[in-house]
Design an enzyme around this catalytic site. Structure first.
Site, PDB file in Angstrom:
ATOM      1  N   ASN A  11       0.870  -1.180   0.000  1.00 12.26           N
ATOM      2  CA  ASN A  11       0.000   0.000   0.000  1.00 12.26           C
ATOM      3  C   ASN A  11       0.903   1.225   0.000  1.00 12.26           C
ATOM      4  O   ASN A  11       1.552   1.523   0.999  1.00 12.26           O
ATOM      5  CB  ASN A  11      -0.884  -0.036   1.256  1.00 12.26           C
ATOM      6  CG  ASN A  11      -1.709   1.235   1.419  1.00 12.26           C
ATOM      7  OD1 ASN A  11      -1.798   2.037   0.490  1.00 12.26           O
ATOM      8  ND2 ASN A  11      -2.305   1.409   2.588  1.00 12.26           N
ATOM      9  N   LYS A  13       0.076   4.323  -0.163  1.00 10.66           N
ATOM     10  CA  LYS A  13      -0.508   5.516   0.456  1.00 10.66           C
ATOM     11  C   LYS A  13      -0.256   6.734  -0.450  1.00 10.66           C
ATOM     12  O   LYS A  13      -0.349   6.602  -1.661  1.00 10.66           O
ATOM     13  CB  LYS A  13       0.039   5.704   1.869  1.00 10.66           C
ATOM     14  CG  LYS A  13      -0.096   4.402   2.676  1.00 10.66           C
ATOM     15  CD  LYS A  13       0.143   4.545   4.128  1.00 10.66           C
ATOM     16  CE  LYS A  13      -0.031   3.167   4.774  1.00 10.66           C
ATOM     17  NZ  LYS A  13      -0.045   3.207   6.204  1.00 10.66           N
ATOM     18  N   HIS A  96      -9.711   1.022   4.397  1.00 14.80           N
ATOM     19  CA  HIS A  96      -8.458   1.193   5.136  1.00 14.80           C
ATOM     20  C   HIS A  96      -8.695   2.121   6.324  1.00 14.80           C
ATOM     21  O   HIS A  96      -9.459   3.090   6.216  1.00 14.80           O
ATOM     22  CB  HIS A  96      -7.382   1.767   4.210  1.00 14.80           C
ATOM     23  CG  HIS A  96      -6.020   1.712   4.833  1.00 14.80           C
ATOM     24  ND1 HIS A  96      -5.604   2.657   5.726  1.00 14.80           N
ATOM     25  CD2 HIS A  96      -5.019   0.808   4.725  1.00 14.80           C
ATOM     26  CE1 HIS A  96      -4.382   2.340   6.144  1.00 14.80           C
ATOM     27  NE2 HIS A  96      -4.013   1.217   5.552  1.00 14.80           N
ATOM     28  N   GLU A  98      -7.051   4.450   7.543  1.00 14.06           N
ATOM     29  CA  GLU A  98      -6.771   5.875   7.304  1.00 14.06           C
ATOM     30  C   GLU A  98      -7.938   6.546   6.586  1.00 14.06           C
ATOM     31  O   GLU A  98      -8.220   7.724   6.791  1.00 14.06           O
ATOM     32  CB  GLU A  98      -5.458   6.030   6.521  1.00 14.06           C
ATOM     33  CG  GLU A  98      -4.265   5.739   7.430  1.00 14.06           C
ATOM     34  CD  GLU A  98      -3.007   5.282   6.714  1.00 14.06           C
ATOM     35  OE1 GLU A  98      -2.916   5.399   5.478  1.00 14.06           O
ATOM     36  OE2 GLU A  98      -2.107   4.779   7.412  1.00 14.06           O
ATOM     37  N   GLU A 168      -5.998  -5.421  10.077  1.00 14.83           N
ATOM     38  CA  GLU A 168      -4.987  -4.423  10.418  1.00 14.83           C
ATOM     39  C   GLU A 168      -5.393  -3.705  11.697  1.00 14.83           C
ATOM     40  O   GLU A 168      -6.209  -2.765  11.648  1.00 14.83           O
ATOM     41  CB  GLU A 168      -4.858  -3.389   9.298  1.00 14.83           C
ATOM     42  CG  GLU A 168      -4.408  -3.959   7.980  1.00 14.83           C
ATOM     43  CD  GLU A 168      -3.760  -2.899   7.098  1.00 14.83           C
ATOM     44  OE1 GLU A 168      -2.627  -3.111   6.683  1.00 14.83           O
ATOM     45  OE2 GLU A 168      -4.388  -1.854   6.867  1.00 14.83           O
ATOM     46  N   GLY A 174       1.713   1.928  10.861  1.00  9.67           N
ATOM     47  CA  GLY A 174       2.661   3.028  10.763  1.00  9.67           C
ATOM     48  C   GLY A 174       3.250   3.456  12.102  1.00  9.67           C
ATOM     49  O   GLY A 174       3.860   4.514  12.214  1.00  9.67           O
ATOM     50  N   SER A 214       2.757  -2.400  10.416  1.00 14.12           N
ATOM     51  CA  SER A 214       4.187  -2.426  10.734  1.00 14.12           C
ATOM     52  C   SER A 214       4.876  -3.753  10.412  1.00 14.12           C
ATOM     53  O   SER A 214       5.750  -4.197  11.143  1.00 14.12           O
ATOM     54  CB  SER A 214       4.412  -2.028  12.192  1.00 14.12           C
ATOM     55  OG  SER A 214       3.972  -0.693  12.408  1.00 14.12           O
TER      56      SER A 214
HETATM   57  P1  PGA Z   1       2.442   0.042   7.617  1.00 13.47           P
HETATM   58  O1  PGA Z   1       1.041   0.250   6.877  1.00 13.47           O
HETATM   59  O2  PGA Z   1       3.006  -1.281   7.096  1.00 13.47           O
HETATM   60  O3  PGA Z   1       3.266   1.204   7.227  1.00 13.47           O
HETATM   61  O4  PGA Z   1       2.154  -0.053   9.077  1.00 13.47           O
HETATM   62  C1  PGA Z   1       0.157  -0.803   6.674  1.00 13.47           C
HETATM   63  C2  PGA Z   1      -1.091  -0.310   5.990  1.00 13.47           C
HETATM   64  O5  PGA Z   1      -1.462   0.849   6.190  1.00 13.47           O
HETATM   65  O6  PGA Z   1      -1.761  -1.037   5.237  1.00 13.47           O
END
Ligand code: PGA
Length: 257
Positions: A11, A13, A96, A98, A168, A174, A214
């Site tokens: 991803n 982003k 997601h 976010e 997740e 993150g 992460s």
């Molecule tokens: P990250 O993001 O691996 O940077 O924690 C995962 C995601 O947002 O799908």
């Protein structure tokens, strides 16, 4: 060999310029292992979709990170499922955390987007996960299963079968904090059980469920060793093409034994 083909999904982003995207796809195309072994997906910003689809090699597939649920309309700045589809994306991230957090996406909106994906045959990577508070109150499972049920409401069984689910935990995205393998396996197993109750074991045994939050090169192997975890959805650590190739190799080494 596991019956479910492992998945590594990146991803991006809101990262990467056009040149960075081209550099990534060029490097990954040269070295990534066969799609027969691992499903490798890169979810890019909408503006890079077309470029990436044109450059995708045999082994990589491209996904979008978001779309509106309507096919067209006066929604400045949005992309419709039809536009995502005709740009050549095959996958779509839906729900997601976010999006839920910064763009007020509710479970109901997530469900409408799932319906849109089903109409246009875009393969959803449906993201679900609890916030820290819910985990601390012992409500992680309840929250996640509730998100799952609402998201899949009115979705035909044939399409549920194709859906990829990404568990997740919001507190692990993150932040550098990962869920423990036991925490991830335990929730993912519950998700599979819940799918079995609703759709039967043929569907629940076939659906791929990923862990995300992460994931790094030094912890992915542990997650992939868990029996119900079929792959990973990776943000920061998969921006680097060499890392992405290594994640895919790990999935092959561990899951295709
Ligand atoms: P990250 O993001 O691996 O940077 O924690 C995962 C995601 O947002 O799908």
């Amino acid at each position: 060999m596991s019956r479910r083909k492992p998945i590594i999904a990146a991803n991006w982003k809101m990262y990467k310029t056009k040149d960075e995207a081209l550099d990534f796809i060029f490097k990954v195309n040269q070295e990534v292992i066969s799609r027969e072994l691992v499903e490798s997906i890169v979810c890019t910003p909408a503006i890079l979709l077309n470029l990436m689809v044109k450059r995708e090699g045999e082994e990589i597939r491209i996904g979008a990170q978001n779309m509106h649920y309507l096919d067209e309309g006066a929604y400045t700045g949005e992309n419709s499922p039809l536009q995502v589809k005709t740009a050549g994306a095959e996958y779509i991230l839906i729900g997601h955390s976010e999006r839920r957090e910064h763009f007020n996406e509710t479970d109901e909106v997530v469900n409408l987007k799932m319906q849109a994906a089903s109409r246009h045959d875009l393969i959803p990577i449906l993201c679900i996960g609890e916030k820290l508070e819910a985990r601390e109150e012992g409500k992680a499972e309840e929250v996640v299963l509730n998100q799952l049920q609402i998201a899949l409401g009115a979705i035909p069984k044939k399409f549920v079968e194709k859906t990829i689910i990404a568990y997740e935990p919001v507190w692990a995205i993150g932040t550098g904090k990962t869920a423990s393998v036991e925490q991830a396996q335990s929730i993912i197993k519950k998700i599979r059980e819940n799918l079995r109750e609703t759709y039967g074991s043929e569907v629940s045994e076939q659906i791929r469920i990923l862990y995300g939050g992460s994931v790094k090169l030094d912890n992915i192997d542990e997650f992939l060793q868990a029996p119900d975890i079929d792959g990973a959805l990776i943000g920061g650590a998969a921006l680097n093409p060499h890392n992405f190739i290594k994640f895919v190799e790990s999935a092959n080494n561990i899951k295709n034994k």
